[in-house]
Design a protein around this motif. Sequence first.
Motif, mmCIF file in Angstrom:
data_model
loop_
_atom_site.group_PDB
_atom_site.id
_atom_site.type_symbol
_atom_site.label_atom_id
_atom_site.label_comp_id
_atom_site.label_asym_id
_atom_site.label_seq_id
_atom_site.Cartn_x
_atom_site.Cartn_y
_atom_site.Cartn_z
ATOM 1 N N ALA A 289 49.322 -30.546 -93.015
ATOM 2 C CA ALA A 289 49.825 -29.616 -93.911
ATOM 3 C C ALA A 289 49.540 -28.426 -93.286
ATOM 4 O O ALA A 289 49.032 -27.961 -92.043
ATOM 5 C CB ALA A 289 48.645 -29.749 -95.221
ATOM 6 N N ASP A 290 49.819 -27.059 -94.050
ATOM 7 C CA ASP A 290 49.894 -25.530 -93.715
ATOM 8 C C ASP A 290 48.168 -25.413 -93.254
ATOM 9 O O ASP A 290 47.859 -24.797 -92.296
ATOM 10 C CB ASP A 290 50.346 -24.793 -94.695
ATOM 11 C CG ASP A 290 51.710 -25.088 -95.043
ATOM 12 O OD1 ASP A 290 52.499 -24.735 -94.314
ATOM 13 O OD2 ASP A 290 52.025 -25.531 -96.273
ATOM 14 N N VAL A 291 47.249 -25.762 -94.368
ATOM 15 C CA VAL A 291 45.951 -25.590 -94.125
ATOM 16 C C VAL A 291 44.993 -26.704 -94.426
ATOM 17 O O VAL A 291 45.030 -27.539 -95.490
ATOM 18 C CB VAL A 291 45.312 -24.430 -95.082
ATOM 19 C CG1 VAL A 291 43.924 -23.956 -94.435
ATOM 20 C CG2 VAL A 291 46.239 -23.173 -94.906
ATOM 21 N N VAL A 292 44.431 -27.463 -93.187
ATOM 22 C CA VAL A 292 43.483 -28.444 -93.709
ATOM 23 C C VAL A 292 42.176 -28.058 -93.307
ATOM 24 O O VAL A 292 41.751 -27.725 -92.450
ATOM 25 C CB VAL A 292 43.872 -29.763 -92.597
ATOM 26 C CG1 VAL A 292 43.031 -31.052 -92.878
ATOM 27 C CG2 VAL A 292 45.427 -30.214 -92.992
ATOM 28 N N ARG A 293 41.111 -28.403 -94.343
ATOM 29 C CA ARG A 293 39.777 -28.129 -94.223
ATOM 30 C C ARG A 293 38.893 -29.538 -94.437
ATOM 31 O O ARG A 293 39.468 -30.277 -95.139
ATOM 32 C CB ARG A 293 39.495 -27.170 -95.011
ATOM 33 C CG ARG A 293 39.694 -25.675 -95.012
ATOM 34 C CD ARG A 293 39.060 -24.991 -93.734
ATOM 35 N NE ARG A 293 39.795 -23.482 -93.578
ATOM 36 C CZ ARG A 293 40.642 -23.530 -92.740
ATOM 37 N NH1 ARG A 293 41.382 -24.101 -92.147
ATOM 38 N NH2 ARG A 293 41.134 -22.035 -92.528
ATOM 39 N N SER A 294 37.830 -29.647 -93.644
ATOM 40 C CA SER A 294 36.822 -30.521 -93.917
ATOM 41 C C SER A 294 35.822 -30.143 -94.432
ATOM 42 O O SER A 294 35.299 -28.891 -94.138
ATOM 43 C CB SER A 294 36.504 -31.106 -92.541
ATOM 44 O OG SER A 294 35.429 -32.027 -92.685
ATOM 45 N N ALA A 295 35.207 -30.753 -95.766
ATOM 46 C CA ALA A 295 33.867 -30.282 -96.341
ATOM 47 C C ALA A 295 32.833 -30.896 -95.691
ATOM 48 O O ALA A 295 31.542 -30.613 -96.090
ATOM 49 C CB ALA A 295 34.022 -30.877 -98.062
#
Length: 352
Positions: A289-295
């Motif tokens: 995706a455009d922005v992938v973040r891990s929590a």
Amino acid sequence: MKTQVIEINENNIDAQAQAGLQKAGDILKNGGLVAFPTETVYGLGGDALNPESSKKIYAAKGRPSDNPLIVHIYRTEDLVPITRGVPQAAYDLAEAFWPGPLTMIMNKSDLVPYETTGGMDTVAIRMPSNRIAAALIRTGGGFIAAPSANTSGRPSPTLAQYCIEDLDGKVDMIIDGGQVGIGLESTIVDLTVDVPMILRPGYITLEMLQKVLGNVEVDRTIIDGNSKLKPKAPGMKYRHYAPKGDLTIVEGTQEHVTQYINRMAAEKMAEGEKVGIISTDATYGDYKADVVRSAGKREDEETIARELFHILREFDDEQVTVMYSESFDDKGIGQAIMNRLLKAAGHHVEHV
Ligand code: AMP
Ligand code: MG
């Protein structure tokens, strides 16, 4: 108004920091506003006993005036003047969890103006553990009303930078004390009812409260998103914690969730949307995706709690328009994480 920003390191409150805290305390005593770090999220402080200060807080945040403020104190004995009798349960909880991320509701005394309590006869009280917060409450006169230091409706600030984004020009001072430790607002427990009731889940969990008090209930509206009941904490009825884009929580087996989110992300990107995904360490590499973040690690709830609002703010900064998040276990701190995530998503959940 020009907003002054000062930096203080919680672990090194030297002479310069003390001078800054003195100045900030004077601003509060004179009816001004100061944003400051606590262990939960940044707070927007004003003198809780001064109705004009409380009015200024509502104005700076754009907060509905029926949404009461939490009064912050720095020593337990200060419960006495602002309440009509301190229940034993409050002393027991203070002993166990104060200073810390627990807010208790009690009957208010006449000292606390209705401007601070949103017209209610009860008052919410907390003693934060962050040393900058404790020192500021003391220099500011001992009773500081401090809701989260964000524009009403936006995710709560976990960094001073987010307070600056929302409040620059609207408050007298912002104290930058770095990233907060917990990242979710305090647990709120109502002690004015027969059986103490959790009105907002947080880092202090139901199980922890039950160990001290025995019987504790949870406000039904926290768990049931479709409930027609009115939440007992007025603030919980608003679509809080909301990022600017549309967030969907996706629930199911790991394989189904990643497949579904990737398919939706591809579709939305083809339609010209900018897509953000909240993943965990184990699935981070599986998404496109455009922005992938891990929590963080799925088992590490404390990290997930700390990262959640931060990631939602980052998505806003990146102008993400559509977001998907994995779902999290709702035991322990997970109950607070899912409560905030569900509110951020307007309770939009897909089961796949
Ligand atoms: P914030 O400080 O932004 O985390 O918001 C404070 C929360 O505490 C809101 O959800 C309020 O509705 C709730 N609250 C504050 N005072 C009371 C009270 N006297 N009774 C019930 N809820 C309260
Ligand atoms: Mg808030």
